[in-house]
Scaffold this motif. Structure first.
Motif, mmCIF file in Angstrom:
data_model
loop_
_atom_site.group_PDB
_atom_site.id
_atom_site.type_symbol
_atom_site.label_atom_id
_atom_site.label_comp_id
_atom_site.label_asym_id
_atom_site.label_seq_id
_atom_site.Cartn_x
_atom_site.Cartn_y
_atom_site.Cartn_z
ATOM 1 N N GLU A 5 0.815 -1.221 0.000
ATOM 2 C CA GLU A 5 0.000 0.000 0.000
ATOM 3 C C GLU A 5 0.847 1.269 0.000
ATOM 4 O OE1 GLU A 5 -3.802 -1.738 2.544
ATOM 5 O OE2 GLU A 5 -2.246 -0.638 3.591
ATOM 6 N N GLU A 6 2.131 1.169 -0.321
ATOM 7 C CA GLU A 6 2.987 2.351 -0.265
ATOM 8 C C GLU A 6 2.491 3.441 -1.205
ATOM 9 O OE1 GLU A 6 6.353 5.101 -0.910
ATOM 10 O OE2 GLU A 6 5.242 3.933 -2.393
ATOM 11 N N GLU A 7 1.935 3.028 -2.353
ATOM 12 C CA GLU A 7 1.467 3.997 -3.337
ATOM 13 C C GLU A 7 0.064 4.521 -3.033
ATOM 14 O OE1 GLU A 7 3.571 5.153 -5.103
ATOM 15 O OE2 GLU A 7 4.959 3.698 -5.946
ATOM 16 N N ARG A 11 11.907 14.605 2.733
ATOM 17 C CA ARG A 11 10.803 15.508 3.077
ATOM 18 C C ARG A 11 9.597 14.690 3.550
ATOM 19 N NH1 ARG A 11 10.256 20.140 -1.543
ATOM 20 N NH2 ARG A 11 10.173 18.349 -2.964
ATOM 21 N N GLY A 12 8.814 15.304 4.415
ATOM 22 C CA GLY A 12 7.567 14.689 4.844
ATOM 23 C C GLY A 12 6.476 14.937 3.818
ATOM 24 N N LEU A 13 5.293 14.393 4.075
ATOM 25 C CA LEU A 13 4.199 14.500 3.110
ATOM 26 C C LEU A 13 2.861 14.656 3.824
ATOM 27 C CD1 LEU A 13 3.150 14.245 0.153
ATOM 28 C CD2 LEU A 13 2.976 11.784 0.551
ATOM 29 N N LEU A 14 2.051 15.578 3.312
ATOM 30 C CA LEU A 14 0.646 15.701 3.706
ATOM 31 C C LEU A 14 -0.165 15.717 2.423
ATOM 32 C CD1 LEU A 14 -1.693 16.350 5.701
ATOM 33 C CD2 LEU A 14 -1.158 18.767 5.332
ATOM 34 N N GLY A 44 11.527 13.511 -2.126
ATOM 35 C CA GLY A 44 10.382 12.646 -1.905
ATOM 36 C C GLY A 44 10.188 12.287 -0.441
ATOM 37 N N SER A 45 9.201 11.447 -0.202
ATOM 38 C CA SER A 45 8.831 11.053 1.159
ATOM 39 C C SER A 45 8.724 9.543 1.241
ATOM 40 C CB SER A 45 7.482 11.673 1.552
ATOM 41 O OG SER A 45 7.474 13.070 1.337
ATOM 42 N N ILE A 46 9.257 8.971 2.297
ATOM 43 C CA ILE A 46 9.102 7.536 2.573
ATOM 44 C C ILE A 46 8.663 7.427 4.037
ATOM 45 C CG2 ILE A 46 10.189 5.266 2.475
ATOM 46 C CD1 ILE A 46 12.319 6.424 0.647
#
Length: 461
Positions: free
Chosen positions: A159-161, A203-206, A405-407
């Motif tokens: 479900e990473e994507e 970087r983080g992600l929202l 990107g974010s992981i």
């Protein structure tokens, strides 16, 4: 010959067998975001578990509230050996727009372009090709010596994507089983075609989705034009107000917790030879669009961003239809740095939107996840050994880089399992991940397998 020398020779001799196994995985349509492919995601999980068993691991498919996890273990290196957890994901992005693909995205092939052999398929680079570099390196070690140099656990998610809704509950419930000395993550890039890299900043992600409703149904634009509110107009107007002419985000408090790029960072990044014109020129652009007081490299590595990822509304089919739509929606993502708080930014974004929406319109939101930025230690023995192994394989010193990107799993490994990660990947900037015609260079796949073989050897010393 040493075991490592024999392992590298086995990888070379077995390249096309490894490639055929990768092709088997690439043919599985494991699109996690679309419920129509749920069975395919399970098929991919079962295939991965079988591949791990074939490489000498105990492995099983674990059910979750969403798509299954795959967990594997190798414990034969002994109690005194280091223990690492390898992470990858078997799910892929949707293939739309399908018309822009040069071939069926799930019919992998190797083609030669400008003297480079490239693996073409959805997931070739993100992340099936990457995860298989590790699995095939482990397979070669087992075939040559019957053992791995270190104890290894493997966690592959599906479900990473699609925002990984099952991941946090799973690793929380299985923390004792998954804990290790360090995590190895193969979902990042090389610096360039010749230079390997270890990423130490993410970087983080929202990710937010906003829905606007105006009239009770779609309207005839001749009868109602001017008089009736058009939700597309409202939506694009408020989205345009989210950034000023200098490229800065206008949300109140958005830059709270954003550190300035230090002089040392600027010095280190300056030694990498980054070419802004080539970076944009490779994608057909020439003018930087972000904050005007920061370089392009600073913008993608060290500054937060806001992007509109999609807008839906009204008639989008062939020909004309004179309609004022009743509904419109947009997908908006934020990349975060430093100590930016995704929850506070979510609240600020929703407050901003509500303040812009006319009183006779309705607005609602959906959240697709959020996590903060990550900075990893650069002086750990795991990073130092991996850096040395990469440098030996590629004949150029590996560099430490940041990633735009974010992981999210990296921060969750730290919070939930108390371990840092080593981010090693072999993708290239032109791999077209998330886009039509995704590719993975055959050299990346081959060099990736050899690199992991060397890293496992180095970690076991």
């Amino acid at each position: 010959m040493s075991d490592l020398t024999q392992v590298l020779a086995r990888i070379d001799d077995g390249l096309y067998d490894s490639l055929e196994r990768l092709f088997e995985l690439l043919r599985i349509r494991s699109i996690s975001a679309d419920p129509a492919f749920r069975a395919d995601c399970r098929s991919a999980a079962e295939w991965c578990a079988g591949a791990l068993k074939g490489a000498g691991f105990e492995a099983s498919v674990r059910d979750t509230i969403g798509h299954p996890m795959v967990v594997g273990h190798y414990r034969g290196a002994g109690d005194g050996a280091p223990h690492v957890l390898f992470y990858g994901h078997y799910d892929v992005q949707p293939v739309d727009p399908i018309a822009l693909w040069n071939r069926d995205p799930f019919d992998p092939a190797v083609v030669e372009v400008d003297g480079e052999k490239r693996i073409l398929a959805r997931g070739a680079s993100d992340d099936k090709g990457q995860l298989m570099t590790f699995v095939e390196a482990a397979r070669a070690w087992m075939e040559v010596s019957g053992r791995l140099p270190v104890n290894v656990s493997v966690l592959l998610e599906g479900e990473e994507e699609s925002a990984s809704p099952s991941l946090l509950p799973f690793i929380t419930a299985n923390a004792e089983e998954l804990k290790a000395d360090a995590a190895l993550v193969c979902d990042t890039n090389m610096w360039d075609r010749q230079t390997p890299a270890i990423a130490t900043q993410l970087r983080g992600l929202l990710y937010e989705e906003v829905f606007l409703e105006a009239a009770s149904h779609d309207l005839h634009s001749g009868y109602y034009g001017n008089a009736a509110r058009n939700p597309i107009h409202v939506l694009v107007d408020l989205l345009a107000r989210l950034r000023d002419p200098q490229g800065k985000v206008t949300l109140p408090g958005f830059y709270d917790g954003v550190p300035e790029v230090t002089a040392e960072q600027k010095r280190q990044w300056g030694t990498l030879g980054f070419d802004e014109k080539a970076f944009l020129g490779d994608i057909g652009l020439s003018i930087p669009a972000g904050e005007t007081d920061h370089t392009v490299l600073e913008q993608v590595w060290a500054r937060p961003s806001l992007e509109v990822n999609g807008i839906v509304g009204g008639y989008t089919g062939e020909g004309a239809k004179t309609v004022i739509p009743a509904k419109a929606s947009a997908k908006v993502s934020f990349r975060l740095v430093g100590e930016q708080d995704p929850d506070r930014i979510r609240d600020a974004f929703r407050s901003f939107v509500r303040a812009q929406v006319p009183a006779d319109c309705k607005v609602s939101f959906a959240s697709h996840g959020g996590d903060g930025a990550v900075t990893l230690p650069v002086d750990s023995p795991f990073v130092e050994k991996a850096k040395r192994a990469l440098s030996e394989e590629w004949g150029k010193e590996a560099v430490l880089i940041a990633m735009g990107g974010s992981i999210p799993i990296v921060s969750q490994f730290k919070r939930q399992l108390g371990m840092d990660s080593v981010l090693v990947g072999f993708s290239l900037e032109d791999d077209r991940i998330h886009s039509p015609n995704e590719k993975y260079n055959l050299k990346s796949f081959h060099g990736g397998m050899r690199s992991w073989a060397r890293i496992l050897d180095a970690l076991g010393r």
